[in-house]
Enzyme design. Structure first.
Site, PDB file in Angstrom:
ATOM      1  N   ASP A  75      46.650  67.694 -74.447  1.00 56.48           N
ATOM      2  CA  ASP A  75      48.197  67.973 -74.423  1.00 56.48           C
ATOM      3  C   ASP A  75      48.787  67.814 -75.859  1.00 56.48           C
ATOM      4  O   ASP A  75      49.979  68.202 -75.825  1.00 56.48           O
ATOM      5  CB  ASP A  75      48.651  66.811 -73.142  1.00 56.48           C
ATOM      6  CG  ASP A  75      48.024  67.309 -71.964  1.00 56.48           C
ATOM      7  OD1 ASP A  75      48.506  68.088 -71.313  1.00 56.48           O
ATOM      8  OD2 ASP A  75      46.932  66.887 -71.379  1.00 56.48           O
TER       9      ASP A  75
ATOM     10  N   ASN B  38      44.924  63.516 -73.709  1.00 55.74           N
ATOM     11  CA  ASN B  38      44.543  64.384 -72.517  1.00 55.74           C
ATOM     12  C   ASN B  38      44.756  63.821 -71.095  1.00 55.74           C
ATOM     13  O   ASN B  38      45.156  62.446 -71.090  1.00 55.74           O
ATOM     14  CB  ASN B  38      43.225  64.947 -72.663  1.00 55.74           C
ATOM     15  CG  ASN B  38      43.002  66.058 -71.827  1.00 55.74           C
ATOM     16  OD1 ASN B  38      43.682  66.965 -71.551  1.00 55.74           O
ATOM     17  ND2 ASN B  38      41.869  65.930 -71.153  1.00 55.74           N
TER      18      ASN B  38
HETATM   19  O1  MRU Z   1      49.643  66.575 -65.921  1.00 53.10           O
HETATM   20  P1  MRU Z   1      49.256  68.067 -66.057  1.00 53.10           P
HETATM   21  O2  MRU Z   1      48.320  68.578 -64.970  1.00 53.10           O
HETATM   22  O3  MRU Z   1      49.982  68.767 -66.799  1.00 53.10           O
HETATM   23  O4  MRU Z   1      47.826  67.622 -67.088  1.00 53.10           O
HETATM   24  C1  MRU Z   1      47.688  68.397 -68.214  1.00 53.10           C
HETATM   25  C2  MRU Z   1      46.278  68.713 -68.015  1.00 53.10           C
HETATM   26  O5  MRU Z   1      46.258  69.716 -67.314  1.00 53.10           O
HETATM   27  C3  MRU Z   1      45.213  68.253 -68.666  1.00 53.10           C
HETATM   28  O6  MRU Z   1      45.448  67.058 -69.330  1.00 53.10           O
HETATM   29  C4  MRU Z   1      44.276  69.252 -69.352  1.00 53.10           C
HETATM   30  O7  MRU Z   1      43.297  68.733 -69.628  1.00 53.10           O
HETATM   31  C5  MRU Z   1      44.957  69.620 -70.783  1.00 53.10           C
HETATM   32  S1  MRU Z   1      46.265  70.638 -70.533  1.00 53.10           S
HETATM   33  C6  MRU Z   1      45.646  72.225 -70.775  1.00 53.10           C
END
Ligand code: MRU
Length: 349
Positions: free
Chosen positions: A242, A252
């Site tokens: 993220d 992440n």
């Molecule tokens: O809280 P979310 O569902 O937006 O979470 C982010 C993610 O999906 C993860 O952290 C992911 O592994 C990385 S973002 C593509």
């Protein structure tokens, strides 16, 4: 990617005043499209996680700015709308990256051209996200091929956490792109899918998209990965990200750090896949500097699922009165990461 055999993207504009998304709150129980026609609706869709995942949050913010350009009557109003988008979620940097990119483009054009400029830029942001994920897939495929070559005739077992798949981007996904590329190239792969409490993006979303794509997978409780690694049942881990600092520290989904620790202890390669829009060059030390989202306690105290009568129901799983804290993300230090798979290639963290 495919939905019931039909190619799909996660977001697009069917006309100049509408942003169409897949409502991820309803997956896997039901596949519903949702139209967003105002900036407030876009902001709510991001905050309430109808759309989620770093790449898709960025693309949605880009499209949100296309609507903002139509709504705002002057630059000051546009900046207020931009701020309302940026404030929806704190950790994924793609959100502010997309909004800043749109603001820069609009400022460089004349205000009269803003609607056209913002729409074109929104499409570009989405297209670039899909292209980056395709390239990530090809670079990651080489890593999977290397492992496959060392165990001829056997399946390559890949563990992933949360959903850094097609649903978290515009197409292909980041962590899943190498898996899809390997599957398409005939390299036998099997995916261990962490259920990813509290919101279960692994159990609900990663499973759904891997099934649509026909990729063999098995869901595991979040705590199972270390045990599998100790028994030689994981060949590599690939997660998404993220936000990644200039030192290669990775934010992440919560629990990623524990997977990285287990991978290091068992000599399992641990890769993070991300488009360059997820780098935040302004930050250095991830643990100290990356803002970590704290989410509603309901995500811990309650779970949603399909009841025997086919209705979607929410049940309480924690007694009333117990204190709950809900961190959405954690930071994996660069030293635990084997490599970062980006659209430009694989580099050390
Ligand atoms: O809280 P979310 O569902 O937006 O979470 C982010 C993610 O999906 C993860 O952290 C992911 O592994 C990385 S973002 C593509």
């Amino acid at each position: 990617m495919l939905v019931s055999g039909k190619p799909f993207r996660t977001i697009w504009m069917p006309d100049a005043s509408t942003v169409r998304i897949i409502d991820q709150r309803r997956l896997p129980w039901s596949f519903d499209l949702l139209d967003l026609c105002t900036v407030a609706e876009v902001a709510h869709a991001i905050k309430d996680m109808a759309v989620r995942g770093a790449g898709l949050i960025g693309a949605t913010a880009g499209y949100g700015m296309a609507l903002a350009a139509r709504e705002a009557s002057d630059m000051a109003e546009l900046e207020v709308l931009a701020t309302s988008l940026v404030q929806t979620r704190p950790t994924a940097v793609n959100l502010s990256w997309a909004v800043q990119r749109q603001l820069a483009g609009i400022r460089a054009a004349s205000f009269d051209q803003r609607v056209e400029v913002a729409r074109t830029e929104a499409e570009r942001i989405a297209d670039e996200d899909a292209e980056a994920c395709t390239a990530i897939g090809q670079h990651g495929l080489e890593i999977i091929r290397d492992i496959a070559a060392r165990k001829p005739g056997q399946v390559v077992n890949i563990l992933t956490h949360c959903n850094a798949g097609w649903l978290a981007f515009v197409d292909h996904g980041s962590a899943t792109a190498p898996i899809y590329a390997a599957h398409a190239a005939g390299v036998p792969v099997h995916v261990w899918v962490d259920e990813t409490r509290p919101r279960n993006q692994g159990a609900r979303l990663t499973t759904w998209e891997l099934s649509q794509q026909g990729v063999p997978h098995t869901v595991i409780a979040d705590n199972t990965g270390g045990h599998l690694m100790q028994h030689g049942l994981v060949d590599l881990v690939i997660t998404g990200a993220d936000r990644v600092t200039r030192c290669g520290d990775v934010a992440n989904k919560i629990g990623t750090y524990l997977k990285a620790l287990a991978a290091r202890d068992n000599n399992v390669p641990f890769y993070v896949a991300l488009p360059s829009s997820t780098f935040d060059a302004t930050l250095r030390e991830g643990v100290k500097e990356i803002p970590i989202e704290q989410r509603d306690a309901n995500e811990i105290t309650h779970m949603e699922g399909l009841a025997a009568d086919g209705s979607v129901q929410t049940v309480r799983i924690v007694p009333e009165g117990s204190h709950v804290v809900n961190y959405g993300f954690d930071v994996t230090p660069a030293r635990l990461i084997t490599g970062l798979i980006t659209e430009s290639g694989v580099r050390s963290a």
